[in-house]
Write a protein that holds these residues in place. Structure first.
Motif, PDB file in Angstrom:
ATOM      1  N   LEU A  20     -18.957  45.638  75.072  1.00 36.38           N
ATOM      2  CA  LEU A  20     -20.327  46.115  74.939  1.00 36.38           C
ATOM      3  C   LEU A  20     -21.122  45.199  74.024  1.00 36.38           C
ATOM      4  CD1 LEU A  20     -19.541  49.886  74.283  1.00 36.38           C
ATOM      5  CD2 LEU A  20     -20.057  48.815  76.475  1.00 36.38           C
ATOM      6  N   THR A  21     -22.379  45.050  74.327  1.00 40.10           N
ATOM      7  CA  THR A  21     -23.302  44.368  73.427  1.00 40.10           C
ATOM      8  C   THR A  21     -23.736  45.366  72.361  1.00 40.10           C
ATOM      9  OG1 THR A  21     -25.252  45.000  74.676  1.00 40.10           O
ATOM     10  CG2 THR A  21     -24.162  42.933  75.331  1.00 40.10           C
ATOM     11  N   TYR A  37     -26.104  47.500  63.490  1.00 36.11           N
ATOM     12  CA  TYR A  37     -25.969  46.356  62.582  1.00 36.11           C
ATOM     13  C   TYR A  37     -25.616  46.805  61.165  1.00 36.11           C
ATOM     14  CZ  TYR A  37     -27.809  43.426  66.304  1.00 36.11           C
ATOM     15  OH  TYR A  37     -27.986  42.765  67.493  1.00 36.11           O
ATOM     16  N   GLN A  38     -26.133  47.942  60.727  1.00 36.19           N
ATOM     17  CA  GLN A  38     -25.771  48.465  59.401  1.00 36.19           C
ATOM     18  C   GLN A  38     -24.294  48.852  59.361  1.00 36.19           C
ATOM     19  OE1 GLN A  38     -28.368  51.638  58.173  1.00 36.19           O
ATOM     20  NE2 GLN A  38     -30.199  50.358  58.332  1.00 36.19           N
ATOM     21  N   TRP A  39     -23.809  49.494  60.424  1.00 34.87           N
ATOM     22  CA  TRP A  39     -22.384  49.844  60.493  1.00 34.87           C
ATOM     23  C   TRP A  39     -21.540  48.594  60.320  1.00 34.87           C
ATOM     24  CZ3 TRP A  39     -22.555  53.108  65.614  1.00 34.87           C
ATOM     25  CH2 TRP A  39     -23.032  54.392  65.338  1.00 34.87           C
ATOM     26  N   ARG A  40     -21.962  47.504  60.968  1.00 30.92           N
ATOM     27  CA  ARG A  40     -21.179  46.263  60.886  1.00 30.92           C
ATOM     28  C   ARG A  40     -21.227  45.687  59.470  1.00 30.92           C
ATOM     29  NH1 ARG A  40     -18.220  42.596  63.477  1.00 30.92           N
ATOM     30  NH2 ARG A  40     -18.709  40.401  63.219  1.00 30.92           N
ATOM     31  N   ARG A  41     -22.410  45.659  58.862  1.00 31.71           N
ATOM     32  CA  ARG A  41     -22.531  45.126  57.498  1.00 31.71           C
ATOM     33  C   ARG A  41     -21.721  45.941  56.506  1.00 31.71           C
ATOM     34  NH1 ARG A  41     -27.876  44.232  59.059  1.00 31.71           N
ATOM     35  NH2 ARG A  41     -28.579  46.182  58.138  1.00 31.71           N
ATOM     36  N   LYS A  42     -21.756  47.259  56.659  1.00 29.52           N
ATOM     37  CA  LYS A  42     -21.055  48.153  55.732  1.00 29.52           C
ATOM     38  C   LYS A  42     -19.589  48.361  56.103  1.00 29.52           C
ATOM     39  CE  LYS A  42     -25.207  50.786  54.663  1.00 29.52           C
ATOM     40  NZ  LYS A  42     -25.871  52.108  54.754  1.00 29.52           N
ATOM     41  N   ARG A  43     -19.185  47.835  57.277  1.00 26.61           N
ATOM     42  CA  ARG A  43     -17.824  47.999  57.786  1.00 26.61           C
ATOM     43  C   ARG A  43     -17.458  49.469  57.944  1.00 26.61           C
ATOM     44  NH1 ARG A  43     -15.348  42.880  57.495  1.00 26.61           N
ATOM     45  NH2 ARG A  43     -16.397  41.485  56.037  1.00 26.61           N
ATOM     46  N   THR A  44     -18.392  50.257  58.438  1.00 26.24           N
ATOM     47  CA  THR A  44     -18.139  51.678  58.647  1.00 26.24           C
ATOM     48  C   THR A  44     -18.100  52.053  60.132  1.00 26.24           C
ATOM     49  OG1 THR A  44     -20.498  52.180  58.506  1.00 26.24           O
ATOM     50  CG2 THR A  44     -19.227  52.336  56.469  1.00 26.24           C
ATOM     51  N   GLY A  45     -18.527  51.179  60.979  1.00 26.82           N
ATOM     52  CA  GLY A  45     -18.586  51.473  62.410  1.00 26.82           C
ATOM     53  C   GLY A  45     -17.394  50.931  63.162  1.00 26.82           C
ATOM     54  N   PRO A  46     -17.468  50.963  64.480  1.00 25.27           N
ATOM     55  CA  PRO A  46     -16.373  50.431  65.288  1.00 25.27           C
ATOM     56  C   PRO A  46     -16.244  48.929  65.078  1.00 25.27           C
ATOM     57  CG  PRO A  46     -18.246  51.009  66.682  1.00 25.27           C
ATOM     58  CD  PRO A  46     -18.565  51.475  65.307  1.00 25.27           C
ATOM     59  N   PRO A  47     -15.031  48.406  65.227  1.00 26.65           N
ATOM     60  CA  PRO A  47     -14.844  46.971  65.003  1.00 26.65           C
ATOM     61  C   PRO A  47     -15.510  46.142  66.093  1.00 26.65           C
ATOM     62  CG  PRO A  47     -12.835  47.945  65.864  1.00 26.65           C
ATOM     63  CD  PRO A  47     -13.796  49.074  65.598  1.00 26.65           C
ATOM     64  N   GLY A  48     -16.182  45.106  65.662  1.00 25.94           N
ATOM     65  CA  GLY A  48     -16.815  44.180  66.585  1.00 25.94           C
ATOM     66  C   GLY A  48     -16.230  42.796  66.395  1.00 25.94           C
ATOM     67  N   PHE A  49     -16.536  41.902  67.287  1.00 25.33           N
ATOM     68  CA  PHE A  49     -16.059  40.535  67.171  1.00 25.33           C
ATOM     69  C   PHE A  49     -17.103  39.601  67.764  1.00 25.33           C
ATOM     70  CE2 PHE A  49     -14.685  42.126  71.215  1.00 25.33           C
ATOM     71  CZ  PHE A  49     -14.832  41.072  72.100  1.00 25.33           C
ATOM     72  N   ARG A  50     -17.001  38.358  67.412  1.00 23.16           N
ATOM     73  CA  ARG A  50     -17.962  37.357  67.882  1.00 23.16           C
ATOM     74  C   ARG A  50     -17.353  36.523  69.002  1.00 23.16           C
ATOM     75  NH1 ARG A  50     -22.864  37.331  66.136  1.00 23.16           N
ATOM     76  NH2 ARG A  50     -23.227  38.298  64.136  1.00 23.16           N
ATOM     77  N   GLY A  52     -18.574  33.172  70.143  1.00 20.12           N
ATOM     78  CA  GLY A  52     -19.587  32.202  69.753  1.00 20.12           C
ATOM     79  C   GLY A  52     -20.542  32.876  68.790  1.00 20.12           C
ATOM     80  N   ARG A  53     -21.804  32.915  69.146  1.00 21.96           N
ATOM     81  CA  ARG A  53     -22.776  33.579  68.275  1.00 21.96           C
ATOM     82  C   ARG A  53     -23.115  34.996  68.749  1.00 21.96           C
ATOM     83  NH1 ARG A  53     -28.375  30.450  69.892  1.00 21.96           N
ATOM     84  NH2 ARG A  53     -29.174  32.362  70.788  1.00 21.96           N
ATOM     85  N   HIS A  54     -22.430  35.455  69.789  1.00 19.42           N
ATOM     86  CA  HIS A  54     -22.721  36.768  70.369  1.00 19.42           C
ATOM     87  C   HIS A  54     -21.747  37.819  69.843  1.00 19.42           C
ATOM     88  CE1 HIS A  54     -25.427  34.768  73.133  1.00 19.42           C
ATOM     89  NE2 HIS A  54     -24.468  33.876  73.335  1.00 19.42           N
ATOM     90  N   LEU A  55     -22.272  38.961  69.477  1.00 25.48           N
ATOM     91  CA  LEU A  55     -21.476  40.068  68.962  1.00 25.48           C
ATOM     92  C   LEU A  55     -21.090  40.982  70.118  1.00 25.48           C
ATOM     93  CD1 LEU A  55     -20.369  41.601  66.515  1.00 25.48           C
ATOM     94  CD2 LEU A  55     -22.623  42.649  66.254  1.00 25.48           C
ATOM     95  N   ARG A  56     -19.823  41.363  70.169  1.00 26.78           N
ATOM     96  CA  ARG A  56     -19.332  42.251  71.219  1.00 26.78           C
ATOM     97  C   ARG A  56     -18.430  43.317  70.616  1.00 26.78           C
ATOM     98  NH1 ARG A  56     -22.942  40.280  73.208  1.00 26.78           N
ATOM     99  NH2 ARG A  56     -23.106  39.050  75.098  1.00 26.78           N
ATOM    100  N   TYR A  57     -18.327  44.444  71.337  1.00 27.18           N
ATOM    101  CA  TYR A  57     -17.476  45.560  70.951  1.00 27.18           C
ATOM    102  C   TYR A  57     -16.577  45.902  72.124  1.00 27.18           C
ATOM    103  CZ  TYR A  57     -20.647  46.141  67.026  1.00 27.18           C
ATOM    104  OH  TYR A  57     -21.382  45.927  65.889  1.00 27.18           O
ATOM    105  N   ASP A  58     -15.277  45.987  71.872  1.00 29.08           N
ATOM    106  CA  ASP A  58     -14.321  46.369  72.900  1.00 29.08           C
ATOM    107  C   ASP A  58     -14.438  47.889  73.088  1.00 29.08           C
ATOM    108  OD1 ASP A  58     -12.182  46.865  74.561  1.00 29.08           O
ATOM    109  OD2 ASP A  58     -10.691  45.973  73.238  1.00 29.08           O
ATOM    110  N   LEU A  59     -14.692  48.319  74.319  1.00 25.53           N
ATOM    111  CA  LEU A  59     -14.886  49.745  74.586  1.00 25.53           C
ATOM    112  C   LEU A  59     -13.668  50.562  74.174  1.00 25.53           C
ATOM    113  CD1 LEU A  59     -16.593  52.047  75.662  1.00 25.53           C
ATOM    114  CD2 LEU A  59     -15.732  51.519  77.962  1.00 25.53           C
TER     115      LEU A  59
END
Length: 76
Positions: A20-21, A37-50, A52-59
């Motif tokens: 997911l984007t 984006y706040q979840w990612r900065r605070k590390r409180t949301g689901p894990p995301g990964f990059r 390249g420069r694109h952020l993605r989330y594994d469903l």
């Protein structure tokens, strides 16, 4: 005389993962994009990964995170 070659059954391909984007994740939870984006900065949301420069989330990881959240809060 030709020898018969045994026929092999096709092996089903594993389900391809769904990524997911940030926009799709925000739509999934009906929250503002900035919340994702706040979840990612605070590390409180689901894990995301990059990628390249694109952020993605594994469903699958997102669904596991949701299950963990419901266990932690005692919600059903």
């Amino acid at each position: 005389m030709a020898t018969a070659v045994p026929r092999l059954r096709p092996v089903p391909a594993p389900e391809s993962p769904t990524f997911l984007t940030p926009e799709q994740l925000a739509d999934l939870f009906t929250v503002p994009l900035e919340t994702v984006y706040q979840w990612r900065r605070k590390r409180t949301g689901p894990p995301g990964f990059r990628v390249g420069r694109h952020l993605r989330y594994d469903l699958a990881a997102v669904l596991a995170w949701v299950a963990q959240q419901t266990e932690n809060t005692g919600a059903a």
